[in-house]
Write a protein that holds these residues in place. Sequence first.
Motif, PDB file in Angstrom:
ATOM      1  N   LYS A  68      70.855  28.367  74.980  1.00  0.00           N
ATOM      2  CA  LYS A  68      69.784  28.890  74.134  1.00  0.00           C
ATOM      3  C   LYS A  68      70.130  28.803  72.646  1.00  0.00           C
ATOM      4  O   LYS A  68      69.251  28.551  71.810  1.00  0.00           O
ATOM      5  CB  LYS A  68      69.487  30.341  74.503  1.00  0.00           C
ATOM      6  N   LYS A 102      63.399  27.958  74.605  1.00  0.00           N
ATOM      7  CA  LYS A 102      61.971  28.186  74.844  1.00  0.00           C
ATOM      8  C   LYS A 102      61.639  28.357  76.316  1.00  0.00           C
ATOM      9  O   LYS A 102      60.815  29.207  76.679  1.00  0.00           O
ATOM     10  CB  LYS A 102      61.173  27.010  74.267  1.00  0.00           C
ATOM     11  N   PHE A 103      62.296  27.569  77.178  1.00  0.00           N
ATOM     12  CA  PHE A 103      61.820  27.477  78.561  1.00  0.00           C
ATOM     13  C   PHE A 103      62.624  28.265  79.588  1.00  0.00           C
ATOM     14  O   PHE A 103      62.096  28.576  80.660  1.00  0.00           O
ATOM     15  CB  PHE A 103      61.752  26.010  78.995  1.00  0.00           C
ATOM     16  N   ASP A 159      63.489  31.333  79.728  1.00  0.00           N
ATOM     17  CA  ASP A 159      62.858  32.627  79.986  1.00  0.00           C
ATOM     18  C   ASP A 159      61.340  32.573  79.880  1.00  0.00           C
ATOM     19  O   ASP A 159      60.681  33.601  79.702  1.00  0.00           O
ATOM     20  CB  ASP A 159      63.395  33.680  79.013  1.00  0.00           C
ATOM     21  N   SER A 160      60.798  31.385  80.013  1.00  0.00           N
ATOM     22  CA  SER A 160      59.344  31.245  79.955  1.00  0.00           C
ATOM     23  C   SER A 160      58.700  31.991  81.132  1.00  0.00           C
ATOM     24  O   SER A 160      59.218  31.958  82.257  1.00  0.00           O
ATOM     25  CB  SER A 160      58.971  29.757  80.022  1.00  0.00           C
ATOM     26  N   ASP A 209      56.319  31.386  83.049  1.00  0.00           N
ATOM     27  CA  ASP A 209      55.927  30.574  84.201  1.00  0.00           C
ATOM     28  C   ASP A 209      57.118  29.957  84.929  1.00  0.00           C
ATOM     29  O   ASP A 209      56.945  29.179  85.865  1.00  0.00           O
ATOM     30  CB  ASP A 209      54.973  29.457  83.768  1.00  0.00           C
ATOM     31  N   LYS A 210      58.358  30.303  84.497  1.00  0.00           N
ATOM     32  CA  LYS A 210      59.559  29.773  85.144  1.00  0.00           C
ATOM     33  C   LYS A 210      60.231  30.907  85.923  1.00  0.00           C
ATOM     34  O   LYS A 210      60.692  31.899  85.351  1.00  0.00           O
ATOM     35  CB  LYS A 210      60.537  29.204  84.111  1.00  0.00           C
TER      36      LYS A 210
END
Length: 337
Positions: free
Chosen positions: A45, A53-54, A56-57, A59-60
């Motif tokens: 990170k 960005k992704f 802890d998105s 939708d993940k």
Amino acid sequence: MATRGTEQKAAKPLPPMIFTTPGLEPDTLLQVFEQPFHASSMSLKIHSAFFRKFLDSPDKALAPQTLGFKYAWTSLVDADGSWSLVCDPTKILGQSIQSTYKLKINKEKEVAAFKALMSALHSVPFDIKTMEEITVITKMADYYCALPILSNALYRSCLRNTVLNDGIRQTPCAALETAFKLRNEALFRDCVIHAINPWGSPVFRRYSFQDKKLSLCLRLAYGRLCEKVTKTDQEIRTHLHLYCNGPRVRLNFYKAVETIPNLGLPGYYRRLYETSDIEVDPQFKDAIGPLLENKLVFGGGDTRDAAAGRSGIYRDHFLCIEVADEDLPWDVNERDW
């Protein structure tokens, strides 16, 4: 019962490549084809905008606790034959998602490049052998938004690599585009030196750059080299007239460069600088010396011992041009790109 010829042994899982952050255990599983990587999400990170960005998105999904990792991502081959990491919906350790598409690039080279990228993200030293490897890693770092950390790490990894210098010399313009993407000043400057050579037929004139700023940078560098050659020639003529008095001295002066067939301009100046059978004052060599300097950085002794105008690969090369900070085709004060 399996019949003969159809029985297959299950492939033995590869041991993971483990990268850690001091004081923290790896909490991220990244499965790149058959090779698992255990990484620190903190390092990912900090140095990669992609993971920042992704990971802890919303939708993940996070990995189940039984897996032993907070995050689990795996490789997936895309329609164009490339690949990328995706959040692993199967959460099965040691496996990658089966894709309907075929990988069109070398899997082993991709895994090696990912290992180098993970090393850079975790501040671990790594070895780079060729310019091709740098190009593959740079493309990967560009996708994962980690170019700054890779650029910094490459300088330490490549400084004494003699093979790398050969790769730059063979394809200097393609290498220049990679150095430009990395914004690696040392690599960029070495590429410029190779691209504006050999004298009289520079490589860059036969190459079409996607970014015209690179063409402009090389034209400026070559123009400055031409100015330096002209200035040196004028100083030689002045010193020859003022200090090399008498027809014998002048005759010996010209004979010094007439004994070598097909002598190019770099060789001409090298011969004048090193010859011992002409009577010259120290100012004469002072005039020629700057033109014969070697500004190459990468390659260790291979480049530092290189001499413009001597027999060998630099027979028709001048190595004395250095691109100033203000002439680099990017903002040197920008820290994230």
